[in-house]
Design an enzyme around this catalytic site. Structure first.
Site, PDB file in Angstrom:
ATOM      1  N   CYS A  51       5.281  -5.025  -9.170  1.00 43.31           N
ATOM      2  CA  CYS A  51       6.095  -5.037  -7.745  1.00 43.31           C
ATOM      3  C   CYS A  51       5.477  -4.402  -6.785  1.00 43.31           C
ATOM      4  O   CYS A  51       6.293  -4.236  -5.951  1.00 43.31           O
ATOM      5  CB  CYS A  51       7.512  -4.564  -8.484  1.00 43.31           C
ATOM      6  SG  CYS A  51       7.391  -2.951  -8.514  1.00 43.31           S
ATOM      7  N   ASP A  68       1.602   2.744  -5.043  1.00 42.88           N
ATOM      8  CA  ASP A  68       1.345   4.156  -5.459  1.00 42.88           C
ATOM      9  C   ASP A  68       0.219   4.324  -6.239  1.00 42.88           C
ATOM     10  O   ASP A  68      -0.738   5.059  -6.324  1.00 42.88           O
ATOM     11  CB  ASP A  68       2.494   4.845  -6.154  1.00 42.88           C
ATOM     12  CG  ASP A  68       3.668   5.272  -5.359  1.00 42.88           C
ATOM     13  OD1 ASP A  68       3.294   6.090  -4.496  1.00 42.88           O
ATOM     14  OD2 ASP A  68       4.717   4.894  -5.223  1.00 42.88           O
ATOM     15  N   HIS A  89      -1.239  -0.670  12.308  1.00 38.78           N
ATOM     16  CA  HIS A  89      -0.109  -1.153  12.135  1.00 38.78           C
ATOM     17  C   HIS A  89       0.524  -2.441  12.964  1.00 38.78           C
ATOM     18  O   HIS A  89       1.005  -3.251  12.507  1.00 38.78           O
ATOM     19  CB  HIS A  89       0.946   0.098  12.359  1.00 38.78           C
ATOM     20  CG  HIS A  89       0.884   1.193  11.473  1.00 38.78           C
ATOM     21  ND1 HIS A  89       1.284   2.331  11.622  1.00 38.78           N
ATOM     22  CD2 HIS A  89       0.679   1.053   9.974  1.00 38.78           C
ATOM     23  CE1 HIS A  89       1.149   2.989  10.485  1.00 38.78           C
ATOM     24  NE2 HIS A  89       0.599   2.131   9.494  1.00 38.78           N
TER      25      HIS A  89
HETATM   26  C1  PEP Z   1       4.765   0.807  -5.651  1.00 37.73           C
HETATM   27  O1  PEP Z   1       4.525   2.053  -5.533  1.00 37.73           O
HETATM   28  O2  PEP Z   1       3.988  -0.107  -5.753  1.00 37.73           O
HETATM   29  C2  PEP Z   1       6.264   0.437  -5.423  1.00 37.73           C
HETATM   30  C3  PEP Z   1       6.590  -0.812  -5.759  1.00 37.73           C
HETATM   31  O3  PEP Z   1       7.053   1.437  -5.025  1.00 37.73           O
HETATM   32  P1  PEP Z   1       7.410   1.928  -3.807  1.00 37.73           P
HETATM   33  O4  PEP Z   1       6.480   0.882  -2.665  1.00 37.73           O
HETATM   34  O5  PEP Z   1       8.772   1.869  -3.345  1.00 37.73           O
HETATM   35  O6  PEP Z   1       6.907   3.258  -3.836  1.00 37.73           O
HETATM   36 MG    MG Z   2       5.878   3.484  -5.832  1.00 38.77          MG
END
Ligand code: PEP
Ligand code: MG
Length: 572
Positions: free
Chosen positions: A486, A440, A187
């Protein structure tokens, strides 16, 4: 130590020249004795460290570094780990509080370091940092570190909060970090990359013999440290450092230029945000709007579902700077690593969890519509897996719009699991836009732990992940809905290039990544990106995919290409 070259592992790119500031570890020979008082002191020190880490996490969030903030917030939680606390408490009955803290933390760190999973092993440094920080609180205050001019900090190891602190240290102008041990997946390394601090790790114990205040040249790209360098090496270091500074300015100067490929295809550049500060940072870096507004971050400590008014209060200041612009507001994504105390133990996540509590969802939808009247609003649902979920939410959204007296905004589905990717066609038919959450998606596709560090260039470039992105691209094009990415991968230039080739028209990323992504898009031929991305789907592994992506970026100006290839996601 006289002129020498130490060889280690590259952990954060960039070159720095400065004076050595050697951080000696506090010896665990604190005064006092064990007993009830030591036990109380040790536990209080752990509590204080947790509060301090939470504060620093908030500061990083305000800077637009949400993922890095989460690392520190997770470490703050580690300070309340009952096993660690019990061990500290038991030891402190026999030895001074500071020693109990160091021993217990180091023992936990050693257990983690021995695990075969390199990502878990890399968390060892975080646990050691906890013990070190807590012990330091009990020791005599030491004078703040000082140096004239730029400094390169030399230490055995560092935790992520220490890296963030060093960057901000007032009396010290830290330009780079050199560690005797440590790893490129830690990290601390992630933090150094995000903060733009060159870093080399694994330089060996010889490092600790460098002279305090001696001159150092650090090459974070190759993991080298030059101690008392000759004239030519020092001159090379200084000119490279100046060149990198120029490059940063060049990239930033492109902010007013449109994100259009060389063959004329426009890509919407958006930012991910959770706070007003992040929104402002994104707009300042040229984002057209927000592609992902995470609403759960404000409620991670909640003791009950937030009500409509609480949502409005949290949302209004974040949406305020977005007047007239696109704002993609995601409904609460509670569950897994984002579970507030009142939902402890819940097995479900994302929209499935919200649909088990329709009143809470309806309250949030009304709040989003109330707070979002001055923006171009879109509502996004996390971890969608079926079209029935979209239908249920759409019905609630219609009711909410009627109650508030506004039009129904576009409703989007996040594609974050292999199941959602397989069902992309039916989800696209039911949704107004799709958004791929690569963080994810990478983890579910490759079977990684949800706690693993951010999507790295290699995991997100895995052909299995790209094939899911491709399914979403085909589905979105067939139905004619917009497709965005995203997750963190949208901020890594070679991957962003491939995503554009797979039909992604919107890239939403951290404000700090926007300059490079704009440069990458502007240097790209969309037609070439399409054929490279198609071919990449049949590649045997991530390395082959990345080699293709590098060719795609070869039309960028040499300087920009080198910088773009070097920064962001260098984790192997
Ligand atoms: C993702 O999973 O890529 C996402 C944008 O959502 P989070 O990072 O909030 O889980
Ligand atoms: Mg996510």
């Amino acid at each position: 130590m006289s002129a020498a070259e130490l060889r280690g592992i590259p952990a954060a790119g960039g070159v720095a020249v400065g004076r050595a500031v050697v951080l000696f570890e506090p010896e665990a020979e604190a005064g006092g004795a064990g007993g009830e008082r030591a036990r109380a002191d040790a536990l209080a020190a752990l509590d204080a460290v947790a509060a301090e880490l939470d504060e620093r996490a908030d500061a990083l969030r305000r800077e637009g570094l949400a993922a890095e903030a989460e690392i520190l917030a997770a470490n703050a939680l580690m300070a309340s780990d009952p096993v660690l606390r019990e061990e500290v408490a038991a030891l402190a009955l026999d030895v001074p509080a500071a020693i109990a803290l160091r021993r217990a933390a180091d023992r936990h760190a050693a257990l983690l370091a021995a695990l075969p999973d390199p990502l878990l092993a890399a968390r060892a440094a975080d646990v050691s940092e906890l013990g070190r920080r807590a012990a330091r609180r009990l020791a005599e205050p030491t004078p703040p570190l000082q140096a004239d001019g730029p400094a390169i900090v030399v230490a055995r190891d560092l935790g992520p909060a220490e890296v963030a602190e060093l960057r901000d240290a007032r009396a010290l102008h830290v330009r780079g970090l050199a560690l005797a041990s440590g790893s490129a997946t830690s990290h601390a390394a992630i933090m150094a990359r995000s903060l733009g601090l060159p870093m080399a790790v694994g330089l060996g114990d010889g490092l600790l013999a460098v002279e305090d205040r001696g001159t150092l040249v650090l090459d974070g790209d190759r993991g080298r440290l030059y101690v008392e360098p000759d004239e030519a090496t020092e001159a090379w270091g200084r000119s490279t450092m100046a060149w990198e500074e120029d490059l940063r300015r060049t990239l930033a100067a492109g902010r007013s230029l449109p994100a259009v490929t060389r063959d004329g295809e426009a890509v919407a550049l958006l930012c991910n945000a959770g706070t007003a500060a992040e929104v402002k940072a994104g707009l300042a870096a040229g984002a057209e709007g927000v592609g992902l507004l995470r609403t759960e971050l404000a409620f991670l400590e909640a003791n009950a579902w937030p009500g409509e008014e609480e949502h409005v209060q949290a949302l209004a200041p974040v949406l305020e700077p977005l007047r007239g612009r696109l704002a993609t507001v995601r409904t609460l994504d509670f569950g897994a690593d984002k579970t507030p105390p009142f939902l402890e133990g819940t097995p479900t996540r994302g929209i499935s969890l919200l649909l088990e509590h329709p009143d809470a969802l309806a309250a949030q939808l009304r709040a989003i519509l109330r707070a979002g009247q001055a923006v171009r609003l879109r509502v996004l649902l996390p971890l969608v897996e079926s079209r029935e979920q979209l239908r249920e939410v759409r019905a609630l959204l219609h009711d909410a719009a009627a109650a508030v007296g506004v039009a129904v905004p576009p409703l989007g589905a996040m594609i974050e699991t292999p199941l959602a990717a397989a069902r992309a066609r039916e989800l696209a038919a039911e949704a107004d836009f799709l958004s791929i959450g690569t963080n994810d998606l990478v983890q579910y596709t490759l079977g990684l732990d949800r706690e693993a560090p951010l999507a790295t260039v290699r995991t997100a470039a895995d052909p299995a992940v790209l094939r899911h992105v491709a399914s979403a691209g085909v589905a979105a094009a067939a139905v004619g809905v917009a497709l965005e990415v995203c997750g963190e991968a949208a901020g890594i230039p070679p991957l962003a290039a491939l995503f554009v080739g797979l039909g992604v028209g919107e890239l939403s990323t951290a404000p700090a990544r926007l300059d490079e992504i704009r440069a990458a898009v502007r240097g790209l031929s969309a037609a070439q990106a399409r054929s490279a991305a198609r071919a990449a789907l049949d590649d045997p592994d991530a390395a082959a995919v990345l080699a293709r992506a590098e060719v795609l970026l070869s039309e960028l100006g040499d300087e920009i290409r080198e910088a773009v290839g070097r920064r962001g996601g260098v984790v192997a």
